[in-house]
Write a protein that holds these residues in place. Structure first.
Motif, PDB file in Angstrom:
ATOM      1  N   LEU A 115       0.895  -1.200  -0.029  1.00 17.81           N
ATOM      2  CA  LEU A 115       0.220   0.069  -0.352  1.00 17.81           C
ATOM      3  C   LEU A 115       0.884   0.840  -0.236  1.00 17.81           C
ATOM      4  N   LYS A 116       0.750   2.458  -1.205  1.00 17.98           N
ATOM      5  CA  LYS A 116       1.719   3.437  -1.325  1.00 17.98           C
ATOM      6  C   LYS A 116       0.694   4.284  -0.332  1.00 17.98           C
ATOM      7  N   ASN A 117      -0.158   4.297  -0.246  1.00 16.42           N
ATOM      8  CA  ASN A 117       0.030   5.464   1.138  1.00 16.42           C
ATOM      9  C   ASN A 117      -0.916   5.369   1.876  1.00 16.42           C
ATOM     10  N   VAL A 118      -0.171   5.187   2.535  1.00 11.65           N
ATOM     11  CA  VAL A 118       0.374   5.133   4.160  1.00 11.65           C
ATOM     12  C   VAL A 118       1.684   5.855   4.791  1.00 11.65           C
ATOM     13  N   THR A 119       0.768   6.377   6.249  1.00 10.47           N
ATOM     14  CA  THR A 119       1.657   7.460   7.396  1.00 10.47           C
ATOM     15  C   THR A 119       2.130   6.488   8.532  1.00 10.47           C
ATOM     16  N   ILE A 120       3.483   6.141   8.850  1.00  8.10           N
ATOM     17  CA  ILE A 120       4.071   5.359   9.597  1.00  8.10           C
ATOM     18  C   ILE A 120       4.700   5.669  10.523  1.00  8.10           C
ATOM     19  N   THR A 121       4.854   6.390  11.406  1.00  4.90           N
ATOM     20  CA  THR A 121       5.511   6.836  12.473  1.00  4.90           C
ATOM     21  C   THR A 121       5.831   5.809  13.801  1.00  4.90           C
ATOM     22  N   PHE A 122       7.625   5.993  14.372  1.00  2.00           N
ATOM     23  CA  PHE A 122       8.146   4.322  15.243  1.00  2.00           C
ATOM     24  C   PHE A 122       7.938   6.154  15.917  1.00  2.00           C
ATOM     25  N   LYS A 123       7.939   5.696  17.911  1.00  4.56           N
ATOM     26  CA  LYS A 123       8.606   6.229  18.564  1.00  4.56           C
ATOM     27  C   LYS A 123       9.378   5.219  19.690  1.00  4.56           C
ATOM     28  N   GLU A 124      10.214   5.218  20.509  1.00  8.27           N
ATOM     29  CA  GLU A 124      10.706   4.300  21.128  1.00  8.27           C
ATOM     30  C   GLU A 124      10.992   5.161  22.146  1.00  8.27           C
ATOM     31  N   TYR A 125      10.280   4.330  23.872  1.00  9.55           N
ATOM     32  CA  TYR A 125       9.981   4.612  24.627  1.00  9.55           C
ATOM     33  C   TYR A 125      11.739   3.733  25.837  1.00  9.55           C
ATOM     34  N   GLU A 126      10.815   4.234  27.410  1.00 14.99           N
ATOM     35  CA  GLU A 126      12.266   3.676  28.240  1.00 14.99           C
ATOM     36  C   GLU A 126      12.168   2.382  28.088  1.00 14.99           C
ATOM     37  N   ASP A 127      11.036   1.597  28.087  1.00 18.48           N
ATOM     38  CA  ASP A 127      10.472   0.203  29.145  1.00 18.48           C
ATOM     39  C   ASP A 127      11.039  -0.928  27.257  1.00 18.48           C
ATOM     40  N   ASN A 128      11.479  -0.384  26.382  1.00 19.48           N
ATOM     41  CA  ASN A 128      11.840  -1.313  24.789  1.00 19.48           C
ATOM     42  C   ASN A 128      10.821  -0.784  24.273  1.00 19.48           C
ATOM     43  N   ALA A 129       9.478  -0.148  24.096  1.00 18.73           N
ATOM     44  CA  ALA A 129       8.444  -0.225  23.843  1.00 18.73           C
ATOM     45  C   ALA A 129       9.111  -0.052  22.385  1.00 18.73           C
ATOM     46  N   ILE A 130       8.723   0.209  21.416  1.00 16.20           N
ATOM     47  CA  ILE A 130       8.327   0.609  20.277  1.00 16.20           C
ATOM     48  C   ILE A 130       6.604   0.876  19.566  1.00 16.20           C
ATOM     49  N   TRP A 131       6.205   2.173  19.812  1.00 17.30           N
ATOM     50  CA  TRP A 131       5.020   2.559  19.830  1.00 17.30           C
ATOM     51  C   TRP A 131       5.011   3.139  17.776  1.00 17.30           C
ATOM     52  N   ILE A 132       3.696   2.056  16.948  1.00 15.86           N
ATOM     53  CA  ILE A 132       4.015   2.744  16.132  1.00 15.86           C
ATOM     54  C   ILE A 132       2.881   2.717  15.639  1.00 15.86           C
ATOM     55  N   TYR A 140      -6.061   5.511  -4.107  1.00 20.43           N
ATOM     56  CA  TYR A 140      -5.902   6.791  -4.825  1.00 20.43           C
ATOM     57  C   TYR A 140      -7.017   7.983  -3.811  1.00 20.43           C
ATOM     58  N   LYS A 141      -6.724   7.818  -2.581  1.00 21.92           N
ATOM     59  CA  LYS A 141      -6.235   8.163  -1.253  1.00 21.92           C
ATOM     60  C   LYS A 141      -6.104   8.933  -0.398  1.00 21.92           C
ATOM     61  N   LYS A 142      -5.905  10.628  -0.078  1.00 21.75           N
ATOM     62  CA  LYS A 142      -4.034  10.523   1.078  1.00 21.75           C
ATOM     63  C   LYS A 142      -4.713   9.370   2.167  1.00 21.75           C
ATOM     64  N   PRO A 143      -3.727   8.895   3.244  1.00 25.26           N
ATOM     65  CA  PRO A 143      -3.887   8.508   4.533  1.00 25.26           C
ATOM     66  C   PRO A 143      -5.035   9.590   5.239  1.00 25.26           C
ATOM     67  N   ASN A 144      -5.720   8.561   6.012  1.00 25.60           N
ATOM     68  CA  ASN A 144      -7.091   8.918   6.694  1.00 25.60           C
ATOM     69  C   ASN A 144      -5.709   8.940   8.021  1.00 25.60           C
ATOM     70  N   GLN A 145      -5.761  10.311   8.000  1.00 26.06           N
ATOM     71  CA  GLN A 145      -5.214  10.255   9.566  1.00 26.06           C
ATOM     72  C   GLN A 145      -5.771  11.033  11.125  1.00 26.06           C
ATOM     73  N   TYR A 146      -7.447  10.784  10.748  1.00 27.46           N
ATOM     74  CA  TYR A 146      -8.536   9.972  12.263  1.00 27.46           C
ATOM     75  C   TYR A 146      -8.411   8.816  12.506  1.00 27.46           C
ATOM     76  N   LYS A 147      -7.747   7.926  11.650  1.00 27.96           N
ATOM     77  CA  LYS A 147      -8.689   6.611  12.089  1.00 27.96           C
ATOM     78  C   LYS A 147      -7.025   5.970  11.252  1.00 27.96           C
ATOM     79  N   PRO A 148      -6.475   5.963  12.920  1.00 21.79           N
ATOM     80  CA  PRO A 148      -5.147   5.108  12.176  1.00 21.79           C
ATOM     81  C   PRO A 148      -4.925   4.137  13.162  1.00 21.79           C
ATOM     82  N   SER A 149      -4.229   3.128  12.844  1.00 20.05           N
ATOM     83  CA  SER A 149      -4.025   1.986  14.264  1.00 20.05           C
ATOM     84  C   SER A 149      -2.356   2.262  15.150  1.00 20.05           C
ATOM     85  N   TYR A 150      -2.415   1.832  15.922  1.00 18.91           N
ATOM     86  CA  TYR A 150      -1.928   1.672  16.863  1.00 18.91           C
ATOM     87  C   TYR A 150      -0.659   0.037  17.069  1.00 18.91           C
TER      88      TYR A 150
END
Length: 346
Positions: A115-132, A140-150
């Protein structure tokens, strides 16, 4: 700065309680301390959000910064989302060195190859947790920023916690990217869900353990007031029964608070027992059913059944096995298949 980015930042700020906006913005780190000093946090939130957007425009914020702010918000207020537990499995038991940079590259490459139209963001925390955070689009549509998966993934563990968007059709893509990036070959939902992410972690990481020590309770003051004309044998029997239930409850659940679990499910397969003379069943086939539990606080609800007189003590292992069976999900699935008390995917 793109207008849609500014609007998303504004809406994110509006979700934060006013007395905690400054704290969230400091965690974000995108605005300088001097810029934060110019903000009036005592005015209405709508005005605060507009001023934050103006400062972000000066710093040329893009969607990556906006998505990071959203991750920080969801990390602080993680109980606002419903979380499900997934367990991954390797082909062998070998331990590999975890490279976060390699993980990110593989995850992005796998997801964007489908899937080309996707926004992926990472953030690391101190407890070895990676939040994605993954915002989904279409061809045909840009990513919907209001309905993301975590996704919350703890490196060096097979467990993944997912709060999916409304677009459930994208969940298989997300799972495939996870097992490729983390070098696993299989992933299954454990059928445990809760708004409390920390409680789910307590269960699967074995930070929660049921107490099987014998416990002799001390009578609580004011609890055993005896009527003047009561039969002493009845009073003694009632007191003994209460103490027995309390002791058995302590042995099964322990004395501490239970993890906040809201949903659990497993399939039950057992043989139907009947009098051979009645000849109820022509074929010797097992009885199968899908057992689902849901409650605002499932384990505490089960713990209260016997003291409330709604169930006999001790409770059936079918009820008390939930945390234990969750931790042994893949082992049960491999060795026993779909047998009593095993968790399975629907």
């Amino acid at each position: 700065m793109d207008e849609t980015v500014g609007e998303y930042i504004r809406r994110t700020v509006l979700k934060i309680p006013r007395n905690e906006i400054k704290m969230i913005l400091q965690k974000w780190g995108f605005l300088s301390e001097a810029q934060l000093q110019t903000l009036n946090f005592h005015q209405i939130k709508d005005n605060i959000s507009q001023e934050v957007v103006q400062l972000c425009e000066e710093n040329s914020a893009d969607i990556k910064q906006a998505a990071t702010l959203d991750i920080i918000y969801n990390h602080v207020y993680q109980n606002k989302r419903m979380w499900s537990v997934y367990q991954m499995k390797k082909s062998g038991e070998e331990l590999e060195y975890f490279d976060i940079t390699d993980f990110k590259k593989k995850f992005k490459r796998r997801l964007r190859s489908t899937l080309k139209n996707v926004t992926i963001t990472f953030k690391e925390y101190e407890d070895n947790a990676i939040w994605i955070r993954v915002a989904w689009g279409t061809p045909y549509k840009k990513p919907n920023q209001y309905k993301p998966s975590y996704v919350v993934y703890h490196s060096q563990t097979p467990y993944v916690f997912i709060s999916a968007s409304v677009l459930k059709s994208n969940l298989p893509l997300l799972c495939q990217a996870l097992i490729v990036a983390s070098n696993y070959h299989d992933i299954r939902e454990m059928e445990l869900r809760s708004h409390s992410l920390n409680s789910l972690k307590d269960i699967v990481f074995k930070r929660y353990s049921q107490n099987f020590q014998t416990y002799s309770p001390k009578p609580l003051q004011g609890e055993n007031v005896e009527p003047e004309n009561a039969d002493i044998r009845i009073v003694h029997e009632n007191r003994s029964e209460k103490e027995r239930i309390h002791r058995l409850n302590q042995e099964v659940f322990g004395s501490g608070p239970q993890p906040k679990l809201e949903f659990a499910q497993y399939r039950l397969e057992t043989m139907f027992k009947s009098d051979p003379k009645m000849d109820v069943l022509d074929k010797k086939e097992p009885f199968r059913c899908l057992v689902k539990f849901s409650s605002p606080h499932l384990l505490e609800s089960l713990k209260s059944l016997a003291p409330a007189g709604m169930a006999d003590a001790p409770l059936s292992p079918l009820l008390t096995c939930i945390p234990h069976k969750a931790r042994n999900y893949f082992r049960i699935r491999e060795k026993k298949g779909l047998y009593p008390e095993s968790f399975v995917s629907p």
